[in-house]
Enzyme design. Structure first.
Site, PDB file in Angstrom:
ATOM      1  N   TYR A 114      -2.302  -1.241  10.871  1.00 26.83           N
ATOM      2  CA  TYR A 114      -2.503  -1.745   9.506  1.00 26.83           C
ATOM      3  C   TYR A 114      -1.310  -1.372   8.615  1.00 26.83           C
ATOM      4  O   TYR A 114      -0.717  -2.228   7.956  1.00 26.83           O
ATOM      5  CB  TYR A 114      -3.807  -1.185   8.906  1.00 26.83           C
ATOM      6  CG  TYR A 114      -3.874  -1.387   7.411  1.00 26.83           C
ATOM      7  CD1 TYR A 114      -4.091  -2.650   6.877  1.00 26.83           C
ATOM      8  CD2 TYR A 114      -3.667  -0.326   6.529  1.00 26.83           C
ATOM      9  CE1 TYR A 114      -4.110  -2.851   5.506  1.00 26.83           C
ATOM     10  CE2 TYR A 114      -3.688  -0.515   5.159  1.00 26.83           C
ATOM     11  CZ  TYR A 114      -3.908  -1.777   4.647  1.00 26.83           C
ATOM     12  OH  TYR A 114      -3.908  -1.974   3.290  1.00 26.83           O
ATOM     13  N   LYS A 144       1.869  -3.706   6.642  1.00 26.07           N
ATOM     14  CA  LYS A 144       2.310  -3.677   5.232  1.00 26.07           C
ATOM     15  C   LYS A 144       3.810  -3.402   5.149  1.00 26.07           C
ATOM     16  O   LYS A 144       4.539  -4.035   4.378  1.00 26.07           O
ATOM     17  CB  LYS A 144       1.528  -2.611   4.447  1.00 26.07           C
ATOM     18  CG  LYS A 144       0.049  -2.919   4.289  1.00 26.07           C
ATOM     19  CD  LYS A 144      -0.191  -4.150   3.432  1.00 26.07           C
ATOM     20  CE  LYS A 144      -1.638  -4.554   3.382  1.00 26.07           C
ATOM     21  NZ  LYS A 144      -1.888  -5.840   2.762  1.00 26.07           N
ATOM     22  N   SER A 167       0.842  -1.205   0.000  1.00 28.71           N
ATOM     23  CA  SER A 167       0.000   0.000   0.000  1.00 28.71           C
ATOM     24  C   SER A 167       0.869   1.244   0.000  1.00 28.71           C
ATOM     25  O   SER A 167       1.992   1.235   0.544  1.00 28.71           O
ATOM     26  CB  SER A 167      -0.853  -0.022   1.273  1.00 28.71           C
ATOM     27  OG  SER A 167      -1.432   1.225   1.505  1.00 28.71           O
TER      28      SER A 167
HETATM   29  P1  NAD Z   1     -11.053  -7.254   1.015  1.00 27.29           P
HETATM   30  O1  NAD Z   1     -11.282  -7.256   2.480  1.00 27.29           O
HETATM   31  O2  NAD Z   1     -12.208  -7.003   0.125  1.00 27.29           O
HETATM   32  O3  NAD Z   1     -10.348  -8.615   0.550  1.00 27.29           O
HETATM   33  C1  NAD Z   1      -9.511  -9.358   1.405  1.00 27.29           C
HETATM   34  C2  NAD Z   1      -9.995 -10.804   1.362  1.00 27.29           C
HETATM   35  O4  NAD Z   1      -9.152 -11.597   2.175  1.00 27.29           O
HETATM   36  C3  NAD Z   1     -11.413 -10.973   1.897  1.00 27.29           C
HETATM   37  O5  NAD Z   1     -12.170 -11.746   0.980  1.00 27.29           O
HETATM   38  C4  NAD Z   1     -11.235 -11.710   3.219  1.00 27.29           C
HETATM   39  O6  NAD Z   1     -12.328 -12.541   3.526  1.00 27.29           O
HETATM   40  C5  NAD Z   1      -9.961 -12.483   2.944  1.00 27.29           C
HETATM   41  N1  NAD Z   1      -9.183 -12.823   4.150  1.00 27.29           N
HETATM   42  C6  NAD Z   1      -8.819 -12.012   5.172  1.00 27.29           C
HETATM   43  N2  NAD Z   1      -8.086 -12.682   6.054  1.00 27.29           N
HETATM   44  C7  NAD Z   1      -7.966 -13.959   5.595  1.00 27.29           C
HETATM   45  C8  NAD Z   1      -7.315 -15.124   6.065  1.00 27.29           C
HETATM   46  N3  NAD Z   1      -6.632 -15.132   7.208  1.00 27.29           N
HETATM   47  N4  NAD Z   1      -7.409 -16.262   5.327  1.00 27.29           N
HETATM   48  C9  NAD Z   1      -8.108 -16.280   4.162  1.00 27.29           C
HETATM   49  N5  NAD Z   1      -8.740 -15.211   3.662  1.00 27.29           N
HETATM   50  C10 NAD Z   1      -8.664 -14.059   4.368  1.00 27.29           C
HETATM   51  O7  NAD Z   1      -9.889  -6.168   0.731  1.00 27.29           O
HETATM   52  P2  NAD Z   1      -9.357  -5.565  -0.649  1.00 27.29           P
HETATM   53  O8  NAD Z   1      -9.741  -4.129  -0.690  1.00 27.29           O
HETATM   54  O9  NAD Z   1      -9.695  -6.452  -1.767  1.00 27.29           O
HETATM   55  O10 NAD Z   1      -7.798  -5.602  -0.372  1.00 27.29           O
HETATM   56  C11 NAD Z   1      -6.994  -6.701  -0.769  1.00 27.29           C
HETATM   57  C12 NAD Z   1      -5.569  -6.474  -0.276  1.00 27.29           C
HETATM   58  O11 NAD Z   1      -5.099  -5.213  -0.779  1.00 27.29           O
HETATM   59  C13 NAD Z   1      -5.456  -6.398   1.246  1.00 27.29           C
HETATM   60  O12 NAD Z   1      -4.255  -7.029   1.625  1.00 27.29           O
HETATM   61  C14 NAD Z   1      -5.385  -4.911   1.503  1.00 27.29           C
HETATM   62  O13 NAD Z   1      -4.701  -4.617   2.690  1.00 27.29           O
HETATM   63  C15 NAD Z   1      -4.612  -4.418   0.284  1.00 27.29           C
HETATM   64  N6  NAD Z   1      -4.851  -2.999  -0.013  1.00 27.29           N
HETATM   65  C16 NAD Z   1      -6.132  -2.545  -0.166  1.00 27.29           C
HETATM   66  C17 NAD Z   1      -6.348  -1.187  -0.419  1.00 27.29           C
HETATM   67  C18 NAD Z   1      -7.750  -0.652  -0.550  1.00 27.29           C
HETATM   68  O14 NAD Z   1      -7.931   0.570  -0.444  1.00 27.29           O
HETATM   69  N7  NAD Z   1      -8.768  -1.473  -0.821  1.00 27.29           N
HETATM   70  C19 NAD Z   1      -5.262  -0.292  -0.520  1.00 27.29           C
HETATM   71  C20 NAD Z   1      -3.970  -0.798  -0.380  1.00 27.29           C
HETATM   72  C21 NAD Z   1      -3.770  -2.164  -0.127  1.00 27.29           C
HETATM   73  N1  UFG Z   2     -12.725  11.086   3.272  1.00 24.71           N
HETATM   74  C1  UFG Z   2     -13.741  11.933   3.642  1.00 24.71           C
HETATM   75  N2  UFG Z   2     -14.893  11.383   4.147  1.00 24.71           N
HETATM   76  C2  UFG Z   2     -15.071  10.049   4.283  1.00 24.71           C
HETATM   77  C3  UFG Z   2     -14.028   9.175   3.890  1.00 24.71           C
HETATM   78  C4  UFG Z   2     -12.865   9.738   3.403  1.00 24.71           C
HETATM   79  O1  UFG Z   2     -13.623  13.157   3.542  1.00 24.71           O
HETATM   80  O2  UFG Z   2     -16.140   9.616   4.761  1.00 24.71           O
HETATM   81  C5  UFG Z   2     -11.485  11.658   2.701  1.00 24.71           C
HETATM   82  C6  UFG Z   2     -10.246  11.361   3.510  1.00 24.71           C
HETATM   83  O3  UFG Z   2     -10.065  12.347   4.511  1.00 24.71           O
HETATM   84  C7  UFG Z   2      -9.176  11.374   2.423  1.00 24.71           C
HETATM   85  C8  UFG Z   2      -9.897  10.847   1.187  1.00 24.71           C
HETATM   86  O4  UFG Z   2     -11.288  11.053   1.451  1.00 24.71           O
HETATM   87  O5  UFG Z   2      -8.766  12.696   2.167  1.00 24.71           O
HETATM   88  C9  UFG Z   2      -9.664   9.370   0.931  1.00 24.71           C
HETATM   89  O6  UFG Z   2      -9.949   8.636   2.114  1.00 24.71           O
HETATM   90  P1  UFG Z   2     -10.068   7.039   2.120  1.00 24.71           P
HETATM   91  O7  UFG Z   2     -10.448   6.645   3.506  1.00 24.71           O
HETATM   92  O8  UFG Z   2     -10.952   6.598   1.018  1.00 24.71           O
HETATM   93  O9  UFG Z   2      -8.611   6.554   1.746  1.00 24.71           O
HETATM   94  P2  UFG Z   2      -7.210   6.835   2.465  1.00 24.71           P
HETATM   95  O10 UFG Z   2      -6.361   7.585   1.488  1.00 24.71           O
HETATM   96  O11 UFG Z   2      -7.373   7.429   3.803  1.00 24.71           O
HETATM   97  O12 UFG Z   2      -6.711   5.360   2.716  1.00 24.71           O
HETATM   98  C10 UFG Z   2      -6.477   4.463   1.644  1.00 24.71           C
HETATM   99  C11 UFG Z   2      -6.732   3.021   2.063  1.00 24.71           C
HETATM  100  C12 UFG Z   2      -5.719   2.585   3.077  1.00 24.71           C
HETATM  101  C13 UFG Z   2      -4.330   2.879   2.615  1.00 24.71           C
HETATM  102  C14 UFG Z   2      -4.210   4.334   2.224  1.00 24.71           C
HETATM  103  C15 UFG Z   2      -2.864   4.656   1.650  1.00 24.71           C
HETATM  104  O13 UFG Z   2      -8.014   2.882   2.651  1.00 24.71           O
HETATM  105  O14 UFG Z   2      -5.821   1.191   3.238  1.00 24.71           O
HETATM  106  O15 UFG Z   2      -5.191   4.623   1.213  1.00 24.71           O
HETATM  107  O16 UFG Z   2      -2.639   3.864   0.543  1.00 24.71           O
HETATM  108  F1  UFG Z   2      -3.467   2.607   3.617  1.00 24.71           F
END
Ligand code: NAD
Ligand code: UFG
Length: 336
Positions: free
Chosen positions: A149, A153, A124
């Site tokens: 979290y 990472k 991330s």
């Molecule tokens: P998500 O929660 O939709 O998907 C994660 C999946 O992993 C889920 O289906 C959950 O049931 C499964 N899971 C969790 N723990 C498990 C375990 N111990 N064994 C088996 N399955 C398990 O999340 P996502 O948004 O698809 O994110 C996927 C990956 O990308 C995550 O590692 C997350 O940290 C990373 N990531 C997400 C974002 C974001 O904004 N969505 C940003 C940066 C990184």
């Molecule tokens: N925001 C609002 N209102 C809300 C939600 C978000 O104003 O209800 C704003 C936040 O302050 C930020 C922007 O929208 O300025 C984006 O916020 P998100 O929560 O959607 O995303 P973040 O950038 O805070 O976090 C995301 C992922 C994290 C990751 C991070 C950095 O959720 O997992 O990007 O990669 F760690």
């Protein structure tokens, strides 16, 4: 060529499964449905028109995972499984370290024991901490994360790098995602958060559909063009396609690589609200509230390295991201 996808029922995993199947890979999905629904798997099959193997298993279950590796001939792993809510991680650090770090260690141990040493990992932009100035480049310092979290990472990046240093038969690709939004064009799969969404786009779509009254915009006094936070939103299908490219690289050599997956463009919260209203034709009720603790003003990528080395760049703009998020939400008002 068989690829194990951990967390394949989740938001990014499900979109990546479709692109892997479209690209001709065979996939084996492992998920424990902690944060996803079985229905997403049915829809992956429906959209791709292909069959795949699924195991309901926790990646921390070494015996269960070993059986899967013994039964299937796995060539490489794309590792999404983990917990991802920043706020929750501050309340439940033990669960986050256990699942994210414990899960990754168990997975890598089982992989090694079965001679599978190729992995693409979901990192991330959060690993850049708050001291670097955007655009963020892969060469910038990482660390200084401000919540459990983010620290998981950062720590997993170090663990995987140490594994590579110890045995360079491994091929490891760390993908630093920026802010994934959007959904598959069909409107059949998308992000389905439990409870109140933490992230901006699912909150906006739930206000638009009438499930929530009003979006709280967290601060309008940042040093940004309109005072609201700026982020690098990337369409989840572009992100999924980035994984297919990264997998190709991991399969073709024994390298340790790290890539930003972002568009390189920052949009403010109000830019996203405006783009969403335009794309959906629906007005989004919002109010300005205090800053959210831990947020930074601006975060966007320099995605040049992924273009130069993987031949990947994001193709879908903010309008398409908003249209596709809205199609998913309006066709599935209660998620799966
Ligand atoms: P998500 O929660 O939709 O998907 C994660 C999946 O992993 C889920 O289906 C959950 O049931 C499964 N899971 C969790 N723990 C498990 C375990 N111990 N064994 C088996 N399955 C398990 O999340 P996502 O948004 O698809 O994110 C996927 C990956 O990308 C995550 O590692 C997350 O940290 C990373 N990531 C997400 C974002 C974001 O904004 N969505 C940003 C940066 C990184
Ligand atoms: N925001 C609002 N209102 C809300 C939600 C978000 O104003 O209800 C704003 C936040 O302050 C930020 C922007 O929208 O300025 C984006 O916020 P998100 O929560 O959607 O995303 P973040 O950038 O805070 O976090 C995301 C992922 C994290 C990751 C991070 C950095 O959720 O997992 O990007 O990669 F760690």
């Amino acid at each position: 060529m068989s690829i194990l996808v951990t967390g394949g029922a989740g938001y990014i995993g499900s979109h990546t499964c479709i692109e892997l199947l479209n690209a001709g890979y065979e996939i084996v999905v492992v998920d424990n449905f902690y944060n996803s629904k079985r229905e997403s798997l049915n829809r992956i099959a429906e959209l791709s028109g292909k069959e795949f193997t699924f195991y309901e298993c926790d990646i921390r279950d070494a015996e269960g995972m070993d059986k899967i590796f013994k039964k299937e001939k796995i060539d490489a792993v794309i590792h999404f499984a983990g917990l991802k809510a920043v706020g929750e991680s501050c309340q439940k650090p033990i669960e986050y370290y256990d699942n994210n770090i414990g899960g990754t260690l168990t997975l890598c141990d089982v992989m090694r024991n079965n001679g599978c040493k190729k992995i693409v990992f979901s990192s991330s932009a959060t690993v850049y901490g708050s001291n670097n100035v955007s655009p963020l480049k892969e060469t910038m310092q990482t660390g200084g994360t401000t919540n459990p979290y983010g620290t998981t990472k950062y720590m997993i990046e170090i663990i995987l790098s140490d594994i590579y240093k110890s045995d360079n038969e491994w091929s490891i690709c760390l993908l630093r995602y920026f802010n994934p939004i959007g959904a598959h064009k069909s409107g059949r799969i998308g992000e389905d958060p439990n409870g109140i969404p933490n992230n901006l786009m699912p909150f906006i779509t739930q206000v638009a559909i009438g499930k929530r009254e009003c979006l709280s915009v967290f601060g309008n006094d940042y040093d940004t063009p309109d005072g609201t936070g700026v982020r690098d939103y990337i369409h989840v299908v572009d992100l999924a396609l980035g994984h297919v490219k990264a997998l190709g690289r991991a399969l073709s050599g024994n390298t340790l690589d790290v890539y930003n997956l972002g568009t390189g463009t920052g949009y403010s919260v109000l830019d996203v609200v405006n783009a969403f209203e335009k794309a959906s034709g629906v007005k989004v009720n919002y109010k300005i509230v205090d800053r959210r603790p831990g947020d930074i003003a601006t975060c966007y990528s320099d995605p040049t390295k992924a273009f130069e080395e993987l031949g990947w760049k994001a193709e879908r703009g903010i309008e398409e991201m908003c249209e596709d998020s809205w199609r998913w939400q309006s066709q599935n008002p209660n998620g799966y």
